[in-house]
Design a protein around this motif. Structure first.
Motif, PDB file in Angstrom:
ATOM      1  N   GLY A 108       4.359  17.062   6.739  1.00  0.00           N
ATOM      2  CA  GLY A 108       5.339  17.362   5.703  1.00  0.00           C
ATOM      3  C   GLY A 108       5.584  16.228   4.731  1.00  0.00           C
ATOM      4  N   LEU A 109       4.576  15.381   4.511  1.00  0.00           N
ATOM      5  CA  LEU A 109       4.736  14.196   3.666  1.00  0.00           C
ATOM      6  C   LEU A 109       3.802  14.192   2.461  1.00  0.00           C
ATOM      7  CD1 LEU A 109       4.937  11.493   6.481  1.00  0.00           C
ATOM      8  CD2 LEU A 109       6.828  12.353   5.116  1.00  0.00           C
ATOM      9  N   ALA A 110       3.247  15.335   2.112  1.00  0.00           N
ATOM     10  CA  ALA A 110       2.269  15.362   1.030  1.00  0.00           C
ATOM     11  C   ALA A 110       2.844  14.810  -0.272  1.00  0.00           C
ATOM     12  CB  ALA A 110       1.765  16.791   0.820  1.00  0.00           C
ATOM     13  N   GLU A 111       4.111  15.089  -0.519  1.00  0.00           N
ATOM     14  CA  GLU A 111       4.715  14.642  -1.788  1.00  0.00           C
ATOM     15  C   GLU A 111       4.972  13.141  -1.810  1.00  0.00           C
ATOM     16  OE1 GLU A 111       8.111  15.350   0.983  1.00  0.00           O
ATOM     17  OE2 GLU A 111       6.170  16.278   0.538  1.00  0.00           O
ATOM     18  N   LEU A 112       4.832  12.477  -0.665  1.00  0.00           N
ATOM     19  CA  LEU A 112       5.073  11.034  -0.586  1.00  0.00           C
ATOM     20  C   LEU A 112       3.780  10.221  -0.587  1.00  0.00           C
ATOM     21  CD1 LEU A 112       7.857  10.911   2.168  1.00  0.00           C
ATOM     22  CD2 LEU A 112       8.138  11.027  -0.311  1.00  0.00           C
ATOM     23  N   ALA A 113       2.666  10.865  -0.808  1.00  0.00           N
ATOM     24  CA  ALA A 113       1.369  10.195  -0.660  1.00  0.00           C
ATOM     25  C   ALA A 113       1.267   8.931  -1.490  1.00  0.00           C
ATOM     26  CB  ALA A 113       0.246  11.162  -1.020  1.00  0.00           C
ATOM     27  N   ASP A 114       1.818   8.935  -2.690  1.00  0.00           N
ATOM     28  CA  ASP A 114       1.677   7.794  -3.589  1.00  0.00           C
ATOM     29  C   ASP A 114       2.935   6.927  -3.638  1.00  0.00           C
ATOM     30  OD1 ASP A 114      -0.974   8.469  -4.364  1.00  0.00           O
ATOM     31  OD2 ASP A 114      -0.159  10.022  -5.686  1.00  0.00           O
ATOM     32  N   ARG A 115       3.798   7.093  -2.670  1.00  0.00           N
ATOM     33  CA  ARG A 115       5.019   6.303  -2.626  1.00  0.00           C
ATOM     34  C   ARG A 115       4.837   5.090  -1.705  1.00  0.00           C
ATOM     35  NH1 ARG A 115      10.525   9.563  -1.692  1.00  0.00           N
ATOM     36  NH2 ARG A 115       9.577  10.680  -3.452  1.00  0.00           N
ATOM     37  N   LEU A 134       0.839  -1.196   0.000  1.00  0.00           N
ATOM     38  CA  LEU A 134       0.000   0.000   0.000  1.00  0.00           C
ATOM     39  C   LEU A 134       0.876   1.249   0.000  1.00  0.00           C
ATOM     40  CD1 LEU A 134      -2.761  -0.893   2.651  1.00  0.00           C
ATOM     41  CD2 LEU A 134      -2.824  -1.223   0.165  1.00  0.00           C
ATOM     42  N   THR A 135       0.418   2.285  -0.674  1.00  0.00           N
ATOM     43  CA  THR A 135       1.131   3.555  -0.660  1.00  0.00           C
ATOM     44  C   THR A 135       0.976   4.228   0.710  1.00  0.00           C
ATOM     45  OG1 THR A 135      -0.792   4.801  -1.415  1.00  0.00           O
ATOM     46  CG2 THR A 135       0.679   3.879  -3.121  1.00  0.00           C
ATOM     47  N   ALA A 136       1.683   5.328   0.881  1.00  0.00           N
ATOM     48  CA  ALA A 136       1.590   6.051   2.148  1.00  0.00           C
ATOM     49  C   ALA A 136       0.156   6.454   2.449  1.00  0.00           C
ATOM     50  CB  ALA A 136       2.496   7.283   2.099  1.00  0.00           C
ATOM     51  N   VAL A 137      -0.511   7.048   1.473  1.00  0.00           N
ATOM     52  CA  VAL A 137      -1.883   7.496   1.726  1.00  0.00           C
ATOM     53  C   VAL A 137      -2.811   6.310   1.948  1.00  0.00           C
ATOM     54  CG1 VAL A 137      -2.589   7.631  -0.716  1.00  0.00           C
ATOM     55  CG2 VAL A 137      -3.664   9.119   0.985  1.00  0.00           C
ATOM     56  N   GLU A 138      -2.584   5.207   1.276  1.00  0.00           N
ATOM     57  CA  GLU A 138      -3.427   4.023   1.463  1.00  0.00           C
ATOM     58  C   GLU A 138      -3.213   3.402   2.841  1.00  0.00           C
ATOM     59  OE1 GLU A 138      -3.731   2.640  -3.247  1.00  0.00           O
ATOM     60  OE2 GLU A 138      -2.144   1.842  -1.930  1.00  0.00           O
ATOM     61  N   ASN A 139      -1.964   3.427   3.346  1.00  0.00           N
ATOM     62  CA  ASN A 139      -1.707   2.944   4.704  1.00  0.00           C
ATOM     63  C   ASN A 139      -2.451   3.784   5.729  1.00  0.00           C
ATOM     64  OD1 ASN A 139       0.367   0.689   5.477  1.00  0.00           O
ATOM     65  ND2 ASN A 139       1.198   1.598   3.593  1.00  0.00           N
ATOM     66  N   VAL A 140      -2.451   5.093   5.539  1.00  0.00           N
ATOM     67  CA  VAL A 140      -3.124   5.981   6.493  1.00  0.00           C
ATOM     68  C   VAL A 140      -4.639   5.869   6.367  1.00  0.00           C
ATOM     69  CG1 VAL A 140      -3.358   8.369   7.276  1.00  0.00           C
ATOM     70  CG2 VAL A 140      -1.136   7.525   6.487  1.00  0.00           C
ATOM     71  N   MET A 141      -5.129   5.641   5.166  1.00  0.00           N
ATOM     72  CA  MET A 141      -6.565   5.496   4.932  1.00  0.00           C
ATOM     73  C   MET A 141      -7.144   4.229   5.555  1.00  0.00           C
ATOM     74  SD  MET A 141      -6.731   6.396   0.846  1.00  0.00           S
ATOM     75  CE  MET A 141      -8.348   5.592   0.646  1.00  0.00           C
ATOM     76  N   LEU A 142      -6.326   3.200   5.659  1.00  0.00           N
ATOM     77  CA  LEU A 142      -6.830   1.872   5.995  1.00  0.00           C
ATOM     78  C   LEU A 142      -7.682   1.824   7.264  1.00  0.00           C
ATOM     79  CD1 LEU A 142      -6.925  -1.094   5.198  1.00  0.00           C
ATOM     80  CD2 LEU A 142      -4.783  -1.423   6.468  1.00  0.00           C
ATOM     81  N   PRO A 143      -7.248   2.409   8.388  1.00  0.00           N
ATOM     82  CA  PRO A 143      -8.104   2.341   9.582  1.00  0.00           C
ATOM     83  C   PRO A 143      -9.473   2.977   9.375  1.00  0.00           C
ATOM     84  CG  PRO A 143      -5.889   3.066  10.164  1.00  0.00           C
ATOM     85  CD  PRO A 143      -5.976   3.092   8.667  1.00  0.00           C
ATOM     86  N   ARG A 144      -9.529   4.055   8.614  1.00  0.00           N
ATOM     87  CA  ARG A 144     -10.802   4.730   8.376  1.00  0.00           C
ATOM     88  C   ARG A 144     -11.708   3.889   7.482  1.00  0.00           C
ATOM     89  NH1 ARG A 144     -12.426   7.431  11.769  1.00  0.00           N
ATOM     90  NH2 ARG A 144     -13.233   9.289  10.723  1.00  0.00           N
ATOM     91  N   GLU A 145     -11.118   3.243   6.492  1.00  0.00           N
ATOM     92  CA  GLU A 145     -11.924   2.373   5.634  1.00  0.00           C
ATOM     93  C   GLU A 145     -12.464   1.184   6.417  1.00  0.00           C
ATOM     94  OE1 GLU A 145     -10.482   2.803   1.130  1.00  0.00           O
ATOM     95  OE2 GLU A 145      -8.939   1.945   2.429  1.00  0.00           O
TER      96      GLU A 145
END
Length: 239
Positions: A131-138, A99-110
Motif C-alpha cells: 500500500g505504498l505505491a504513492e510513496l515510491a519517490d518520497r 534515497l527514495t522509498a523505491v531506491e531503498n528497496v531497489m538497493l539490495p537487488r542492485e
C-alpha cells in the motif's frame, strides 16, 4: 533446513558483570516455515536474531544458514551471504535518508547485480503490495514512522531471500497495516519457501506462525503450535 542454531550460547560482558543472553539454544527453521519467538524483555530474543543473521558470533555452538556454518566463512563470504540470502527487519530501520522509498528497496537487488530497470520494477511491485505505491519517490524524512517501517520490510523481503528475520516488524503500524505485513511474510513462506523468524510480543501476530518458541533468561522454555489467527483475535477481544 534453512536456519539451524546448535547449542548456541552468547554472553555479554566479562567477569562478574557477564550476562548470558542465550544459553545452549537449539532452533531449526525449515523452508516455508514461519517461527514466532516470544518472551519477556531481556530473554534473548534480539540476540537470537543477531546471531541467526550473522551480525554477531556465538561464544559456543554454531549457526548455519542454508547449510553454511557462519563461523567458518571469511568476512567477505559472510557479507555476501547476508546480502543475498538474508532479509532483516530490525527495530532500527536503517533506511538511507538520501534515497527514495523505491531506491531503498531497489538497493539490495542492485548490489546483487540486477539491472536497474528490473530492480525498480520488483521494488515498485512490493511497495504496491504494502500500500505504498504513492510513496515510491518520497524520501524517509517525508514519511511517517509506520510508512518507513513498511519500506524497511519491503527492502528485507525483495528478491530471492532464503531467510527473513523480523524484530517486532509491526511495532510502529496500525492494526490494518500490521496485518498487511504479516500477510506478506506468511505469503513469502507459503509461496516462495522462505524461512522466517518473527520476534513479537503480540499473541495475535504469533497466530500467523507455524510454531511459537518461548524464551526466558536465554533458554527455550516451551515450544507450541499457535492459536489460529482468527481464534487468537477472538480470544484477545474477550480479555
Amino acid at each position: 533446513m534453512i536456519l539451524e542454531l546448535r547449542a548456541v550460547t552468547r554472553r555479554h560482558g566479562t567477569g562478574a558483570s557477564s550476562v548470558t543472553a542465550l544459553d545452549a539454544v537449539d532452533l531449526r527453521v525449515a523452508p516455508g516455515e514461519l517461527v514466532a519467538v516470544m518472551g519477556p524483555s531481556g530473554s534473548g530474543k534480539s540476540t537470537l536474531l543477531h546471531l541467526a543473521g550473522g551480525l554477531d558470533s556465538p561464544d559456543a555452538g554454531e549457526v548455519a544458514v542454508d547449510g553454511q556454518v557462519l563461523g567458518t566463512l571469511r568476512p567477505r563470504q559472510l557479507a555476501a551471504l547476508r546480502r543475498r540470502s538474508i532479509g532483516y527487519v530490525f527495530q532500527q530501520l536503517n533506511l538511507i535518508p538520501s534515497l527514495t522509498a523505491v531506491e531503498n528497496v531497489m538497493l539490495p537487488r542492485e548490489l546483487d547485480g540486477r539491472p536497474t530497470g528490473r530492480a525498480r520494477r520488483e521494488a515498485l511491485a512490493l511497495l504496491d503490495e504494502l500500500g505504498l505505491a504513492e510513496l515510491a519517490d518520497r524520501f524517509p524524512d517525508d514519511m511517517s514512522g509506520g510508512q518507513m517501517q513498511r519500506v524497511a520490510i519491503a527492502r528485507a523481503v525483495v528478491g530471492e531471500r532464503r531467510l527473513i528475520l523480523a524484530d517486532e516488524p509491526t511495532g510502529a503500524l496500525d492494526s490494518h497495516s500490521g496485518e498487511d505485513v504479516l500477510r506478506l511474510l506468511r505469503g513469502r513462506c507459503d509461496d516462495a519457501g522462505v524461512a522466517a523468524v518473527l520476534v513479537t510480543h503480540d499473541a495475535r501476530h504469533a497466530g500467523w506462525a507455524d510454531r511459537v518458541v518461548f524464551l526466558r533468561d536465554g533458554r527455550v522454555v516451551d515450544e507450541t503450535a499457535p492459536l489460529p489467527a482468527a481464534e487468537s483475535l477472538l480470544t484477545a477481544g474477550a480479555e
